[in-house]
Design a protein around this motif. Structure first.
Motif, PDB file in Angstrom:
ATOM      1  N   VAL A 131       0.776  -1.192  -0.134  1.00  0.00           N
ATOM      2  CA  VAL A 131      -0.058  -0.190   0.094  1.00  0.00           C
ATOM      3  C   VAL A 131       0.998   1.451   0.087  1.00  0.00           C
ATOM      4  O   VAL A 131       1.738   1.240   0.870  1.00  0.00           O
ATOM      5  N   ALA A 132       0.988   2.035  -1.197  1.00  0.00           N
ATOM      6  CA  ALA A 132       1.496   3.165  -1.138  1.00  0.00           C
ATOM      7  C   ALA A 132       0.720   4.585  -0.470  1.00  0.00           C
ATOM      8  O   ALA A 132      -0.349   5.037  -0.651  1.00  0.00           O
ATOM      9  N   ALA A 133       1.197   4.785   0.820  1.00  0.00           N
ATOM     10  CA  ALA A 133       0.691   5.863   1.751  1.00  0.00           C
ATOM     11  C   ALA A 133       1.574   6.263   2.770  1.00  0.00           C
ATOM     12  O   ALA A 133       2.603   5.500   3.060  1.00  0.00           O
ATOM     13  N   SER A 134       1.381   7.426   3.271  1.00  0.00           N
ATOM     14  CA  SER A 134       2.202   7.717   4.422  1.00  0.00           C
ATOM     15  C   SER A 134       1.536   7.236   5.759  1.00  0.00           C
ATOM     16  O   SER A 134       0.255   7.147   5.772  1.00  0.00           O
ATOM     17  N   VAL A 135       2.392   6.933   6.819  1.00  0.00           N
ATOM     18  CA  VAL A 135       1.775   6.540   8.150  1.00  0.00           C
ATOM     19  C   VAL A 135       0.904   7.845   8.576  1.00  0.00           C
ATOM     20  O   VAL A 135       0.051   7.441   9.401  1.00  0.00           O
ATOM     21  N   LEU A 136       1.078   8.934   8.078  1.00  0.00           N
ATOM     22  CA  LEU A 136       0.369  10.097   8.754  1.00  0.00           C
ATOM     23  C   LEU A 136      -0.943  10.082   7.830  1.00  0.00           C
ATOM     24  O   LEU A 136      -1.963  11.130   8.450  1.00  0.00           O
ATOM     25  N   ASP A 137      -1.231   9.500   6.811  1.00  0.00           N
ATOM     26  CA  ASP A 137      -2.499   9.495   6.099  1.00  0.00           C
ATOM     27  C   ASP A 137      -3.459   8.667   6.790  1.00  0.00           C
ATOM     28  O   ASP A 137      -3.164   8.023   7.892  1.00  0.00           O
ATOM     29  N   GLU A 138      -4.765   8.780   6.451  1.00  0.00           N
ATOM     30  CA  GLU A 138      -5.739   8.070   7.158  1.00  0.00           C
ATOM     31  C   GLU A 138      -6.544   7.062   6.115  1.00  0.00           C
ATOM     32  O   GLU A 138      -7.043   6.052   6.635  1.00  0.00           O
ATOM     33  N   ASP A 139      -6.393   7.383   4.880  1.00  0.00           N
ATOM     34  CA  ASP A 139      -6.987   6.356   3.850  1.00  0.00           C
ATOM     35  C   ASP A 139      -6.690   4.872   4.060  1.00  0.00           C
ATOM     36  O   ASP A 139      -7.689   4.079   3.964  1.00  0.00           O
ATOM     37  N   TRP A 140      -5.424   4.562   4.515  1.00  0.00           N
ATOM     38  CA  TRP A 140      -5.159   3.122   4.363  1.00  0.00           C
ATOM     39  C   TRP A 140      -5.336   2.397   5.605  1.00  0.00           C
ATOM     40  O   TRP A 140      -5.568   1.192   5.706  1.00  0.00           O
ATOM     41  N   LEU A 141      -6.132   3.344   6.716  1.00  0.00           N
ATOM     42  CA  LEU A 141      -6.779   2.605   7.733  1.00  0.00           C
ATOM     43  C   LEU A 141      -7.976   1.602   7.254  1.00  0.00           C
ATOM     44  O   LEU A 141      -8.063   0.605   7.944  1.00  0.00           O
ATOM     45  N   ASP A 142      -8.750   2.146   6.122  1.00  0.00           N
ATOM     46  CA  ASP A 142      -9.802   1.253   5.635  1.00  0.00           C
ATOM     47  C   ASP A 142      -9.195  -0.013   5.091  1.00  0.00           C
ATOM     48  O   ASP A 142     -10.000  -1.098   5.096  1.00  0.00           O
ATOM     49  N   VAL A 143      -8.184  -0.013   4.424  1.00  0.00           N
ATOM     50  CA  VAL A 143      -7.524  -1.023   3.932  1.00  0.00           C
ATOM     51  C   VAL A 143      -7.132  -2.120   4.887  1.00  0.00           C
ATOM     52  O   VAL A 143      -7.637  -3.395   4.825  1.00  0.00           O
ATOM     53  N   VAL A 144      -6.872  -1.735   6.089  1.00  0.00           N
ATOM     54  CA  VAL A 144      -6.367  -2.652   7.153  1.00  0.00           C
ATOM     55  C   VAL A 144      -7.782  -3.100   7.734  1.00  0.00           C
ATOM     56  O   VAL A 144      -7.721  -4.256   7.951  1.00  0.00           O
ATOM     57  N   HIS A 145      -8.581  -2.404   8.010  1.00  0.00           N
ATOM     58  CA  HIS A 145      -9.777  -2.816   8.360  1.00  0.00           C
ATOM     59  C   HIS A 145     -10.559  -3.811   7.621  1.00  0.00           C
ATOM     60  O   HIS A 145     -11.353  -4.829   7.975  1.00  0.00           O
ATOM     61  N   ALA A 146     -10.318  -3.972   6.365  1.00  0.00           N
ATOM     62  CA  ALA A 146     -10.773  -4.885   5.326  1.00  0.00           C
ATOM     63  C   ALA A 146     -10.147  -6.270   5.270  1.00  0.00           C
ATOM     64  O   ALA A 146     -10.478  -7.212   4.889  1.00  0.00           O
ATOM     65  N   SER A 147      -8.855  -6.078   6.242  1.00  0.00           N
ATOM     66  CA  SER A 147      -8.108  -7.490   6.505  1.00  0.00           C
ATOM     67  C   SER A 147      -8.554  -8.342   7.422  1.00  0.00           C
ATOM     68  O   SER A 147      -9.058  -7.482   8.565  1.00  0.00           O
ATOM     69  N   PRO A 148      -8.360  -9.484   7.939  1.00  0.00           N
ATOM     70  CA  PRO A 148      -8.891  -9.886   9.143  1.00  0.00           C
ATOM     71  C   PRO A 148      -8.274  -9.421  10.457  1.00  0.00           C
ATOM     72  O   PRO A 148      -6.882  -9.393  10.430  1.00  0.00           O
TER      73      PRO A 148
END
Length: 276
Positions: A131-148
């Motif tokens: 996943v291409a994103a900064s730790v400081l971003d928020e969009d990637w949180l949804d990607v994690v939520h979609a994982s078990p």
């Protein structure tokens, strides 16, 4: 022969070659603490002066740090074999290759330029994605939520470069109650020493976030589960160290103390913590 892989990274991102070079050199030893042939393959393939990052933190300390992180991830997977590990600021790390149990889900997160380079050596699979994103971003949180669930966040040698680290930690703790997080922290004394070393070696990257006491982060919604130090690794790591490290650790501890802390936290399940 294949064309060398060109490297176009920002100054902080270039520091990924510190642990990469350390693992590559360690893997060439007869009894390595961390065995990582992929690291040696990458070092040989890139069109980049890795030597400038091959001293100092690319040595024994960084290898020991990696061994401690690997053990903590393995312990999580022993208890949660199908959970999700999120590697924050993954760089060119190969932790998945070292600890994969064949069931875990994995997310490698880093800035776009680093992920672009990473894709030259790694591929997404049904259990692992970049996943291409900064730790400081928020969009990637949804990607994690979609994982078990459950979730285990790992940040090795990353957060010290971000002065906004407390905000990022509070956001993760709030978004993933009960999740575990492990990262390394460095004292103000160490930060000052790093700045002097960077000037001496003409390195642009500078540390930005000191932390003298990891327990001071608990108001962010975290609770300390386990504490270690590079000079005081967990028993499971110490038992596997070759003789050269067992003899060196007491000396390193006298010289450095516990200025490099590796702390395992759990995000509290209540919401009574300091807002970000």
């Amino acid at each position: 022969m294949a064309e060398p892989v060109k490297v176009e990274l920002g100054s902080v991102q270039q520091t990924l070659f510190i642990p990469l070079a350390g693992r590559a050199r360690e893997s060439a030893r007869r009894h390595p603490v961390v065995r990582d042939p992929k690291a040696a393959e990458i070092v040989a393939a890139v069109d980049f002066d890795v030597e400038q990052y091959s001293q100092g933190w690319g040595g024994s300390i960084t290898v020991l740090r990696t061994a401690v992180f690997d053990e903590l991830v393995r312990d999580f997977l022993r208890h949660n074999p199908e959970g999700t590990v999120v590697e924050l600021g993954t760089g060119l790390n190969t932790r998945f290759e070292r600890v994969d149990n064949g069931r875990t889900h994995w997310i490698d997160l880093d800035l776009p330029d680093t992920i672009e380079l990473r894709r030259r050596f790694f591929e997404d699979t049904d259990r692992r994605r970049m996943v291409a994103a900064s730790v400081l971003d928020e969009d990637w949180l949804d990607v994690v939520h979609a994982s078990p669930a459950p979730y285990f966040f790992v940040a090795e040698g990353v957060l010290v470069y971000l002065d906004e680290t407390p905000t990022a930690l509070a956001r993760i703790a709030e978004s993933f109650p009960g999740a575990q997080l492990v990262f390394d922290t460095y004292t103000k004394r160490m930060l000052d020493q790093q700045h002097k070393m960077a000037v001496k070696k003409n390195l642009a990257a500078r540390w930005a976030w000191p932390c003298d006491d990891p327990r001071s982060l608990e108001p962010l919604g975290l609770e300390v589960v386990q504490e270690a130090a590079v000079t005081r690794p967990p028993a499971a790591v110490r038992s596997r160290l070759p003789r050269r490290f067992r003899y060196t650790l007491p000396v390193l501890k006298r010289i450095m103390g516990n200025v490099i802390a590796i702390t395992l936290f759990r995000a509290r399940t209540d919401t009574a913590h300091t807002p970000r």
